[in-house]
Design an enzyme around this catalytic site. Structure first.
Site, PDB file in Angstrom:
ATOM      1  N   ASN A  25       8.109  -1.577   2.661  1.00 39.66           N
ATOM      2  CA  ASN A  25       9.104  -2.415   3.337  1.00 39.66           C
ATOM      3  C   ASN A  25       9.408  -1.993   4.768  1.00 39.66           C
ATOM      4  OD1 ASN A  25       9.113  -3.624   0.856  1.00 39.66           O
ATOM      5  ND2 ASN A  25      11.206  -3.089   0.349  1.00 39.66           N
TER       6      ASN A  25
ATOM      7  N   ASP B 286      -1.511  -7.240  -0.435  1.00 43.93           N
ATOM      8  CA  ASP B 286      -1.622  -8.000  -1.675  1.00 43.93           C
ATOM      9  C   ASP B 286      -0.986  -9.375  -1.472  1.00 43.93           C
ATOM     10  OD1 ASP B 286       0.876  -6.425  -1.472  1.00 43.93           O
ATOM     11  OD2 ASP B 286       1.427  -7.457  -3.316  1.00 43.93           O
TER      12      ASP B 286
ATOM     13  N   HIS C 155       0.450  -3.624  -5.675  1.00 47.00           N
ATOM     14  CA  HIS C 155       1.027  -3.606  -4.331  1.00 47.00           C
ATOM     15  C   HIS C 155       0.246  -2.673  -3.396  1.00 47.00           C
ATOM     16  CE1 HIS C 155       4.281  -5.542  -2.359  1.00 47.00           C
ATOM     17  NE2 HIS C 155       5.165  -4.571  -2.350  1.00 47.00           N
TER      18      HIS C 155
END
Length: 188
Positions: A67, A92, A21
């Site tokens: 996020n 990613d 990530h």
């Protein structure tokens, strides 16, 4: 003077450092190393800056966690007065084979929460993005574990050659433009 905001998406903290990530962080780290600049902690992220062929590149690693990346992106775009066409979001992508590169000028978030938040904060999905394939080699329901998992030995050795190519994409984006960069690097 043209300015570009290059945003590597990732999560802060040691436990995320070598996860799939965090490829966005890894790529902007590679660019910073190649241009001999260091990141400094600023508001909502770590920032490094360099000049190349008459352009200023501002590298950003948001400190808001993946996020909530949109808050950092929007803040730095406004602070540096950088238009949406001069930002590049590096992330990613599970839907692309490992190491494959895909640049686009717009698109959906593809289920990626970082892109979803950026799209929400900027109120558009029309911004350049650089997706780095991490593959989809995980069992059903294990997507989060996969992206938050560390690179395996084979991936790590292949990253050594993929990262310099990724760094070239950044400077090409600023000097040759998105369309030319897409033609040169997409699918490579």
């Amino acid at each position: 003077m043209k300015k570009y905001l290059i945003v590597g998406l990732g999560n802060i903290g040691e436990k995320y450092e070598n996860t799939r990530h965090n490829i966005g962080f890894k790529i902007v780290d590679e660019v910073a190393d190649e241009h001999n600049v260091n990141f400094e902690t600023e508001k909502l992220g770590d920032i490094a800056q360099f000049r190349f062929k008459g352009r200023t590149f501002i590298l950003l690693k948001p400190s808001t966690y993946m996020n909530l990346s949109g808050k950092s992106v929007k803040y730095w775009m406004q602070k540096e007065k950088i238009g949406i066409d001069n930002i590049l979001i590096i992330t990613d992508d599970l839907n692309i084979d490992f190491g494959t590169i895909r640049l686009k000028g717009k698109g959906s978030d593809g289920g990626h929460n970082g892109l979803k938040d950026i799209q929400d904060k900027l109120a558009t999905n029309k911004y350049p993005r650089f997706r780095f394939g991490v593959g989809g080699n995980y069992s059903k329901g294990r997507q989060v574990d996969f992206v938050l998992g560390e690179w395996n030995k084979e991936e790590t050795s292949q990253l050594i050659e993929r990262l310099p190519t990724s760094a070239k994409i950044i400077t090409s984006f600023g000097t040759a433009g998105l369309a030319n960069t897409m033609n040169t690097f997409n699918g490579k």
